[in-house]
Design an enzyme around this catalytic site. Structure first.
Site, PDB file in Angstrom:
ATOM      1  N   THR A   1       0.805  -1.216   0.000  1.00 12.30           N
ATOM      2  CA  THR A   1       0.000   0.000   0.000  1.00 12.30           C
ATOM      3  C   THR A   1       0.837   1.265   0.000  1.00 12.30           C
ATOM      4  O   THR A   1       0.539   2.226  -0.693  1.00 12.30           O
ATOM      5  CB  THR A   1      -0.929  -0.006   1.228  1.00 12.30           C
TER       6      THR A   1
ATOM      7  N   ASP B   1       2.008  -7.257   6.064  1.00 10.01           N
ATOM      8  CA  ASP B   1       1.748  -8.584   6.635  1.00 10.01           C
ATOM      9  C   ASP B   1       3.021  -9.349   6.975  1.00 10.01           C
ATOM     10  O   ASP B   1       3.083 -10.045   7.997  1.00 10.01           O
ATOM     11  CB  ASP B   1       0.892  -9.420   5.676  1.00 10.01           C
TER      12      ASP B   1
END
Length: 436
Positions: A101, A178
């Site tokens: 992102t 993550d």
């Protein structure tokens, strides 16, 4: 366009391309919005639309009809960007994108998301960066971070080393959140660095008002200009935009699925606080200073290492499976002080006898492994299992992968696992580290 076979053919048959405003009709529901691109490793058969609400929605194209509402404009990212003047009074910072992102740019005229971009594009999206440094920006790869593999750590380490050799004064790695902490640990073991290496990410995309991307990126550049010549992670330190924390690369972990302050130092304190774009180094932290080390790269890793969680129903076959499949090392997430059911002791001993090192960590995360307290723990030690001390399971997994890249002698592996290489474990525990 990165849409694959099924979706690509669907779009071509309907005369649709990225940036077009379209309507997808499916049974008794329809979606209207701007067609966005997808990452290279996304599953086929789905389209992503940006709705008028600003949110994105994924739509399975099976049994749907597409309607072109309006053709979109050609994306402006990377087109006609003016040259950015080099300022000799400023430091030179490399920004390396791996996907995620934080490194994506939204073209609002087309709705397209661009994870691959130039230095000019980056400055257009974050103009404040010009106040801090000169930039060399490159996209190393574009993947969702859950698809990270050890071979990509090697590529990243070698790319960073090349930039440092070419004169970069600091490195910023843009990464999906993550598995960011795995990469941070890997680079910590692979590199001795004369300059700061800062890894950052974002929990909210840059087209959302609550995005943390801009602040995390700017503060990472600030950290990359600092005197802390180590691998660190820079992320939000609170739910608001008041400050970020700098975490040690081997002592950090993602601890919440969606909070912006998800990254926490585990069995450690943050090594610095960045507030108002100024670095305040933790006075208790003894850090490696800029140019204190010469650049060294040891990037070899063993990819066939397993990470196994102990649980009440675990059976011997799970350990036996990894041995039979040729795994070169295992990390166990034991319960409490580092325990597993006593029925696993025999297969763990077999692993050791077959020169497969096994490292014990704790599911508790906080605190340290101590297999000398209870009889089961002592039997585990007698089976040849190596203590992971107060390393997180993820850091222990990365370290074992790296150690096995240096040697396959089980005795040498044990010595290296017990050697503090990148600040991955503490010799003593402190009560102040818990839930800091």
């Amino acid at each position: 366009m990165t849409y694959k076979e099924i979706a690509k053919k669907y779009l071509e048959n309907n005369g649709i391309t990225i940036g077009d405003t379209i309507k997808i009709n499916k049974e008794d529901i329809s979606y209207e919005g701007i067609l966005l691109d997808r990452s290279e490793d996304s599953e086929d058969g789905y389209l992503v639309l940006k709705l008028d609400s600003g949110y994105n929605v994924g739509v399975a194209i099976e049994n749907t009809q597409a309607e072109l509402i309006q053709k979109g404009d050609k994306p402006k990212i990377g087109y006609g960007a003016e040259d950015i003047a080099h300022d000799p009074s400023k430091q030179n910072i490399s920004i390396i994108s791996t996907g995620g992102t934080v490194s994506s740019i939204i073209d609002y005229r087309t709705g397209a998301v661009h994870p691959k971009f130039t230095a000019a594009d980056l400055i257009k999206a974050n103009p404040e960066l010009l106040d801090y440094a000169n930039y060399n920006v490159k996209a190393l790869y574009n993947i969702l971070s859950e698809n990270m593999q050890p071979k990509y750590w090697v590529e990243a380490a070698e790319s960073i080393a090349n930039d440092i050799s070419d004169g970069s004064d600091g490195i910023v790695i843009a990464h999906g959140t993550d598995t960011l902490h795995y990469t941070a640990a890997a680079l910590s073991f692979m590199l001795k660095t004369p300059v700061p290496i800062v890894i950052t990410g974002a929990q909210r995309s840059s087209d959302r008002p609550s995005s943390d991307a801009n602040m995390n990126l700017i503060d990472s550049v600030v950290a990359a200009k600092s005197d802390i010549a180590e691998v660190s992670v820079c992320m939000h330190g609170s739910l608001n935009d008041s400050y970020t924390y700098l975490h040690k690369g081997t002592k950090v972990r993602k601890m919440h699925t969606s909070r912006r302050d998800t990254f926490r130092s585990i069995n450690y304190e943050p090594i610095a606080k960045i507030e108002n774009h100024s670095v305040d180094i933790n006075p208790n932290y003894r850090y490696t200073k800029r140019n204190e080390n010469e650049l060294e790269v040891n990037s070899a890793v063993e990819e066939k290492v397993g990470l196994i969680k102990s649980f009440p129903g675990i059976c011997e076959e799970l350990i036996e499976y990894h041995i039979d499949k040729g795994y070169k090392g295992l990390v166990i997430e034991g319960t409490g002080l580092g325990h597993v059911p006593d029925k696993l002791i025999t297969p763990l001993a077999r692993a050791h006898d077959e020169n497969i090192p096994v490292v014990m960590t704790s599911q508790c995360l906080y605190g340290r492994v101590n297999m000398n307290v209870y009889s089961t723990g002592r039997e585990i030690l007698n089976a040849g299992v190596i203590s992971g001390r107060d390393m997180t399971p993820e850091t222990a997994y990365v370290k074992l992968s790296w150690v096995l890249g240096q040697t396959n002698d089980i005795g040498e592996v044990a010595k290296l696992m017990n050697k503090n290489i990148a600040g991955e474990f503490n010799e003593k525990s402190s009560i102040k580290y818990f839930l800091n």
